[in-house]
Structures are given as C-alpha cells and as structure tokens.
Design a protein around this motif. Structure first.
Motif, PDB file in Angstrom:
ATOM      1  N   MET A 139      11.144   2.828   1.582  1.00 35.18           N
ATOM      2  CA  MET A 139      12.367   2.413   2.258  1.00 35.18           C
ATOM      3  C   MET A 139      13.452   3.351   1.797  1.00 35.18           C
ATOM      4  N   GLY A 140      13.842   4.274   2.643  1.00 38.41           N
ATOM      5  CA  GLY A 140      14.801   5.300   2.231  1.00 38.41           C
ATOM      6  C   GLY A 140      14.188   6.113   1.115  1.00 38.41           C
ATOM      7  N   ASP A 141      14.887   6.169  -0.023  1.00 36.11           N
ATOM      8  CA  ASP A 141      14.371   6.936  -1.149  1.00 36.11           C
ATOM      9  C   ASP A 141      13.505   6.092  -2.080  1.00 36.11           C
ATOM     10  N   ASN A 142      13.524   4.775  -1.854  1.00 41.27           N
ATOM     11  CA  ASN A 142      12.775   3.899  -2.753  1.00 41.27           C
ATOM     12  C   ASN A 142      11.321   3.829  -2.355  1.00 41.27           C
ATOM     13  N   GLU A 143      10.463   3.812  -3.337  1.00 42.11           N
ATOM     14  CA  GLU A 143       9.047   3.591  -3.088  1.00 42.11           C
ATOM     15  C   GLU A 143       8.675   2.250  -3.671  1.00 42.11           C
ATOM     16  N   PHE A 144       7.954   1.467  -2.852  1.00 37.25           N
ATOM     17  CA  PHE A 144       7.528   0.174  -3.336  1.00 37.25           C
ATOM     18  C   PHE A 144       6.021   0.102  -3.287  1.00 37.25           C
ATOM     19  N   TYR A 145       5.423  -0.139  -4.458  1.00 41.03           N
ATOM     20  CA  TYR A 145       3.973  -0.235  -4.540  1.00 41.03           C
ATOM     21  C   TYR A 145       3.542  -1.671  -4.284  1.00 41.03           C
ATOM     22  N   ALA A 146       3.042  -1.950  -3.090  1.00 45.58           N
ATOM     23  CA  ALA A 146       2.501  -3.278  -2.810  1.00 45.58           C
ATOM     24  C   ALA A 146       1.175  -3.432  -3.531  1.00 45.58           C
ATOM     25  N   THR A 205      -1.888  -7.726   1.133  1.00 44.41           N
ATOM     26  CA  THR A 205      -2.080  -6.293   1.349  1.00 44.41           C
ATOM     27  C   THR A 205      -3.516  -5.906   1.012  1.00 44.41           C
ATOM     28  N   LEU A 206      -3.998  -6.447  -0.096  1.00 45.45           N
ATOM     29  CA  LEU A 206      -5.374  -6.175  -0.533  1.00 45.45           C
ATOM     30  C   LEU A 206      -6.369  -6.651   0.528  1.00 45.45           C
ATOM     31  N   MET A 207      -6.103  -7.865   0.998  1.00 48.71           N
ATOM     32  CA  MET A 207      -7.003  -8.423   2.007  1.00 48.71           C
ATOM     33  C   MET A 207      -6.982  -7.588   3.290  1.00 48.71           C
ATOM     34  N   ASN A 208      -5.791  -7.104   3.703  1.00 50.59           N
ATOM     35  CA  ASN A 208      -5.707  -6.279   4.907  1.00 50.59           C
ATOM     36  C   ASN A 208      -6.482  -4.973   4.759  1.00 50.59           C
ATOM     37  N   ILE A 250      -4.604 -10.864  -9.324  1.00 48.11           N
ATOM     38  CA  ILE A 250      -3.684  -9.819  -8.835  1.00 48.11           C
ATOM     39  C   ILE A 250      -2.268 -10.275  -9.111  1.00 48.11           C
ATOM     40  N   MET A 251      -1.483  -9.368  -9.610  1.00 47.91           N
ATOM     41  CA  MET A 251      -0.100  -9.677  -9.991  1.00 47.91           C
ATOM     42  C   MET A 251       0.735  -8.419  -9.829  1.00 47.91           C
ATOM     43  N   ASP A 252       1.791  -8.499  -9.049  1.00 47.81           N
ATOM     44  CA  ASP A 252       2.696  -7.358  -8.803  1.00 47.81           C
ATOM     45  C   ASP A 252       1.944  -6.089  -8.419  1.00 47.81           C
ATOM     46  N   GLY A 253       0.902  -6.253  -7.646  1.00 52.04           N
ATOM     47  CA  GLY A 253       0.173  -5.082  -7.160  1.00 52.04           C
ATOM     48  C   GLY A 253      -0.880  -4.568  -8.115  1.00 52.04           C
ATOM     49  N   HIS A 254      -0.960  -5.170  -9.303  1.00 49.90           N
ATOM     50  CA  HIS A 254      -1.990  -4.736 -10.254  1.00 49.90           C
ATOM     51  C   HIS A 254      -3.173  -5.670 -10.188  1.00 49.90           C
ATOM     52  N   VAL A 255      -4.363  -5.103 -10.148  1.00 55.45           N
ATOM     53  CA  VAL A 255      -5.570  -5.903 -10.050  1.00 55.45           C
ATOM     54  C   VAL A 255      -6.299  -5.894 -11.389  1.00 55.45           C
ATOM     55  N   THR A 256      -6.667  -7.088 -11.854  1.00 58.88           N
ATOM     56  CA  THR A 256      -7.494  -7.149 -13.057  1.00 58.88           C
ATOM     57  C   THR A 256      -8.724  -7.987 -12.761  1.00 58.88           C
ATOM     58  N   GLU A 257      -9.859  -7.397 -13.038  1.00 54.37           N
ATOM     59  CA  GLU A 257     -11.101  -8.114 -12.759  1.00 54.37           C
ATOM     60  C   GLU A 257     -11.469  -8.971 -13.965  1.00 54.37           C
ATOM     61  N   VAL A 258     -11.866 -10.216 -13.713  1.00 56.71           N
ATOM     62  CA  VAL A 258     -12.297 -11.112 -14.774  1.00 56.71           C
ATOM     63  C   VAL A 258     -13.758 -11.441 -14.514  1.00 56.71           C
ATOM     64  N   ASP A 259     -14.585 -11.244 -15.502  1.00 59.00           N
ATOM     65  CA  ASP A 259     -16.003 -11.531 -15.263  1.00 59.00           C
ATOM     66  C   ASP A 259     -16.415 -12.877 -15.841  1.00 59.00           C
TER      67      ASP A 259
END
Lengths: 398, 222
Positions: B13-20, B46-49, B213-222
């Motif tokens: 968005m303009g100069d800002n980058e947003f990591y979904a 976003t992940l699901m899409n 998933i939290m703030d775009g970061h994915v952590t796998e839990v086994d």
C-alpha cells in the motif's frame, strides 16, 4: 457442455421472469417492427409488380413530342408493321368524352385504336368482339366498352345484354359490339387503375371523322414480332424514329413496362431499406437494454461467479454461460416478436380485402440472425466482465 | 502432498509492505487430518486461499501433489481447483437458485463427467451426507447444517486429493457443528486428506495435527 450451459441459461432466465421479459421487450419490439414493416412493403411491392405485369401487356408505347412538320400517319404505321423485330402496331389516341345512355351521363376514357390494339395490349373480350378491319375501312361508329359501362351507364343486368345497344359518345351515336372481360383485381390494382374506369375503344378512322381528330398520330403502341424480344423491337423502332426525325432524340419518347417496373422496384427497395434500418435501430436499442441488464446481473451475481470459479469454472466457462444467457434472451425476444408480427400480418391480411401480407422466410432469417448478433455483441462486455473476476474477490462479495 | 517453502504474501500500500504471510513453511502428508488454527487477522484465510489455488503467493514455492503451482495459468488453476480440491466454506457458498442436486452436480459438469456417471456420483455423495431425500430442495429451504452437508457432498462428489475446509462450523450451533465434524472424521477414516482452518481450539484438537498461525508466521506442532 453446450447443453449444460443452455440449461443454466434457462434456469437464470426463468429465475427472473419479469426482468427477462422486460429485457426481451426491446428485442420483441425491434423484431416486430422490422418484420412487419419489411413484410408490408414487400407485399405491396409484389402486388404492384403483379398488377402491373398482369394488367399491362409487353408493349412499347411511343409518344411523339415534336413531329418536325412530318407527322406520322396510319400509312407510316402500316409500313412499320411486321418488319424485323417489330410485330403489330396500333395508334392509340386517348381523350375524355361524356358517355350517355338514357338519362345517365358519365365521363368516359375514349381510346381511338386499330384492330391490332387488342393483340398488342392483350385485351380480353368478355362478350361480343373487338374492333375489326371492316370497322376501320367503313368508319363504322362501333364501340367496345368496359364492363362497368354496361353496368353503371347502360344499366343492363349482364354484360352480354349490352351487345347491340346504343351509347352516345360526345354527341355521336355508337353501337356497342363488345364488352371487355372483367377481371378480379386486388386492392392495389384498384388503386392503380381507379382513374381508368368507363373505358371505350373506338376505331381510329371513325375518330378522325367524328371528333375532328387530326390525321397524324402522336401516340402509338407496338408489340414484338413472334419470337423476338421487346428490347430488340424497341431498339429497332428507336432507330427508325431517329432517322425520321433527323436524329433528334428529344422528338419522341419510348416507354416500356419493364422500365416502369424497374422504377417502381427501385422505389420500394429504397422504402424497404429505409424502414428496415429504422427498425434495425430499435433492435440496436434493444441490444443496449440487454447489455444494461446483463451488467446488473453480473454485479448481482458476483458471489455466484466466485463460487463457480472456486469449484473449477474457467474463464471461458463463465464467458460461455453469460453469452448463452444474453443469446437466449435475444432469441426468445426474436421468437416472440416474430409470432407477434405473424399475428398482426394475418390480421391485416384479413382486414384488407384481396391483399395478403406474408412473413417471408428471408425476413425471419434476417431478424433471427440480427438478434443473435445483437445478443452476442451486447452480451460480450458483461460476460467478459464476469469472466475476468478473480475468484477470491468475487467470493468476498456479499 | 502439500509443501510450502518460504511462502510470503505481500500487500503493498503505497510505500508500505504488509506481510499477510511471512515466509511460511509447512507440509501436509497424504491421508492426514491437519488443522490450522489462528485468531482472525492472523493470515489463515490468506494461507487457505494459497493452498486452495484461489490466490497466488508473492514469494516462495508451493507444491500440491508434487506439482509446483506458481507457473500455472488462470485456466490451469481453475482445473486444479476443479479436480483436486474440495472446498468447504464457512458460509457454505451454495448457489441459491439451484437445487441441492444441481449444486453437487456443478463441479462434475465443469469436469465434463458423462451424465450417467455424474448421476451416480451425485446420488452417492448426497446419500453419504444423508440428504438424498432433500435433493430437490433449494439452499434457502434447508437448515444451516443441511446446507453445509450439501457443500460437503459437493466436495465429496469431486473425489478430490484434498478437502479444504475454512471454518466449516463457524456459522453453525455447537450441536450441528459436532455433526459436521463427525462427517470430517469419517472422511478422514476413509483415507482422505483434510486441511481444516479454524480459530476454535476445540475444533482444532479433533484433527491429528495442529498448525498454528499468528501474524503471518506459521509454526508446525507435531
């Protein structure tokens, strides 16, 4: 797949009956006016053509405009007769005279002609006979009349009862020797020949004596010799007259029925085109209506488009679906319009006596073709808009 | 089966980058039942899409069934969605003017499955979710739970490689939600691969494995 898109289009058209109908209305009116106008013009034109070619024999009529002091006489015509392509020749002098029988007086069209005139103009005799050679030689005061003269002037029950009866033409007594056969005529023929009622044919020679008709001939008619074309006869005649009148093309005028038909056809074709284009414009407006509604429909069904795309509809599938819808609407409108104009033309045919307005297959095909063209062209933009949507954006729409 | 390598989705968005989605790494194996859990705005949609081939990643690699998705055209993506993925959405996403039967049939029409086979598969799928008797009903004549079951039947009919469910119980009461989860368990037992996205840890715990998933970061839990 085609069947499936047809089914889907049908579901959608059926699902919004009122809207689909209103959208169709533009096409219905367009097709209706196109087919009715073109059919009426072509029916009238056919009727005129038929009437003219039926009533008018294949002759060339000659009008002498400037005889340069050498007027044509009966002898000149006899010399022309049966030479080359020219067949029979007859003078044809026409004027209006009062016709009187008992206490009834009407205005009659009097034609002063030779016996050959019957053959040239293909005049059919109902009863009695036409003018004969002895009538010419003896300057007999005989007359051949049209059927309406016997009915309305002589007041006899049947045409044949008029034979041997007397009428007064311009103060001279004439014996009726023949009655022209009456033919059934349709509305257009009546209109065309309305002014030519009470026709009387008298021998040319007799006219010279009784009505101070000059010896010279200003108007005559010829037919083509057996097996020769009328055009050849006309050319030959033209050459002869040109020679006689010192090469002055303005001295005379040749008129044949084909020329008249050609000019009538040019007029009706122009009329047909004009009316057709006006109706075409209304079809075009109908097409814009389709585009409008399809655009609304695409916006309304954004979510549906999203779902379809999510479960695997490709761009071309969506494009096909919406095109099919607009095509279906325009073709259904076309069908209703054709049905409507068929109804109206049938009604008109029964309302106007002796006249039939037909829906020609050509016009039907034209309107079906034009309607599908309009459905496709005006459906393309909305359909493309739907096809271009991104599935996630479309799914998000409420 | 599903492999995501350093996948990012960046909105500018303009100069800002947003990591979904920020360099997400995850994998799902065949016959697995995996839940992805995260609060709203965490990037799970976003992940699901991206997994569902509805959207493309800005960076990184995504393999579905051993194929890299990135290089595909819109039409190819549509074919993949059509044949490999059975979507189940929170809001059911059935087409309103069409009956349950027609809704289930639709993806098979897009696959050009012949009529006879199509009829069989639609009937079987509707029987599987217990709605064969209501096949002529339109979505607005069905309850929420029934609508979601029609949506599941639509996914089953496709015989997809992956069932992708986005908050499938989100619009349903807990009892109906439990019924729906029962169907998913059955599907899993029959050997299907399921990825379920939710914000409800109760639902998520019914899967074999959880991915946070939290703030775009994915952590796998086994």
């Amino acid at each position: 797949m085609l069947l499936e898109s047809l089914k889907m289009a049908w579901v959608s058209v059926r699902g919004n009956k009122m809207r689909s109908f209103l959208t169709m209305l533009g096409i219905i009116i367009g097709v209706f006016s196109l087919t009715v106008l073109v059919s009426v013009v072509s029916s009238v034109s056919d009727s005129i053509n038929g009437a003219v070619s039926r009533l008018a024999a294949p002759t060339v009529e000659v009008l002498i405009i400037n005889d340069k002091g050498h007027p044509l006489t009966m002898d000149d015509l006899s010399a022309m007769e049966n030479t080359g392509s020219i067949g029979s020749v007859s003078p044809e002098s026409q004027f209006s005279l009062p016709i009187k029988s008992g206490y009834i007086t009407k205005d009659a069209q009097v034609y002063c002609v030779a016996p050959m005139y019957q053959e040239i103009q293909a005049i059919k005799i109902g009863s009695g006979r036409f003018i004969k050679e002895p009538d010419m030689e003896n300057h007999t005061q005989v007359v051949v009349v049209s059927a309406d003269v016997t009915r309305e002037v002589m007041k006899v029950a049947r045409p044949q009862d008029a034979i041997g009866g007397h009428v007064t033409l311009g103060g001279y007594d004439f014996v009726v020797v023949g009655v022209i056969a009456e033919e059934k005529s349709d509305a257009v023929e009546e209109l065309l020949y309305f002014s030519q009622s009470y026709n009387c044919y008298i021998p040319w020679n007799c006219a010279i004596r009784s009505f101070n008709q000059a010896q010279h001939i200003n108007r005559f008619a010829i037919s083509a010799a057996p097996g020769k074309s009328l055009a050849d006869a006309q050319n030959e005649l033209g050459a002869k007259l040109l020679e006689r009148f010192d090469g002055d093309e303005e001295a005379f005028h040749l008129l044949n029925i084909d020329d008249a038909l050609t000019s009538i056809n040019t007029i009706t074709a122009t009329l047909s085109l004009l009316m057709g284009s006006v109706a075409g414009i209304s079809l075009l407006v109908g097409g814009i209506g389709i585009m409008n509604i399809m655009l609304v429909s695409v916006t309304e069904r954004t979510r549906e488009i999203g779902i379809r795309k999510a479960i695997g509809a490709t761009r071309s599938t969506i494009l096909q679906q919406f095109l099919m819808e607009s095509l279906m609407i325009s073709l259904m409108g076309c069908a209703v319009g054709l049905l409507l104009s068929w109804g109206v033309l049938s009604l008109a045919s029964s309302a106007v006596p002796n006249m039939s307005f037909r829906l020609s297959p050509g016009v039907m095909m034209l309107s079906a073709g034009f309607s599908s063209f309009i459905g496709l062209v005006f459906g393309l933009y909305p359909a493309n808009k739907a096809a271009k949507m991104k599935p996630i954006d479309a799914l998000r729409a409420v | 089966m599903i492999i995501l390598k350093d996948v990012s989705k960046i909105y500018r968005m303009g100069d800002n980058e947003f990591y979904a989605l920020d360099h997400a790494n995850m994998h799902v194996q065949e016959h697995e039942f995996v839940s992805i859990i995260g609060p709203s705005g965490s990037g799970k949609s976003t992940l699901m899409n991206i997994i569902g081939c509805l959207d493309e990643a800005t960076e990184g690699e995504y393999f579905l069934d051993g194929q890299e998705i990135r290089s595909y055209s819109q039409t190819q993506l549509a074919r993949i969605r059509n044949k490999k993925i059975g979507f189940i959405f929170q809001s059911f996403n059935l087409i309103g003017r069409m009956s349950a039967w027609e809704n289930v049939e639709l993806p098979l029409i897009y696959q050009r499955v012949p009529v006879r086979e199509r009829r069989e598969r639609v009937a079987q799928s509707l029987e599987r979710v217990g709605l064969y008797e209501r096949r002529e009903h339109q979505p607005n004549e069905l309850s929420g739970g029934q609508q979601q079951r029609v949506a599941i039947a639509r996914a089953i009919a496709v015989e997809p490689t992956l069932f992708l469910a986005d908050e499938p119980t989100g619009n349903l009461d807990s009892h109906t939600g439990e019924e729906i989860m029962g169907i998913f368990r059955e599907l899993h037992e029959a050997g299907n691969t399921i990825v379920l996205i939710t914000h409800d840890s109760g639902i998520a715990s019914q899967a074999q494995r959880r991915i946070n998933i939290m703030d775009g970061h994915v952590t796998e839990v086994d």
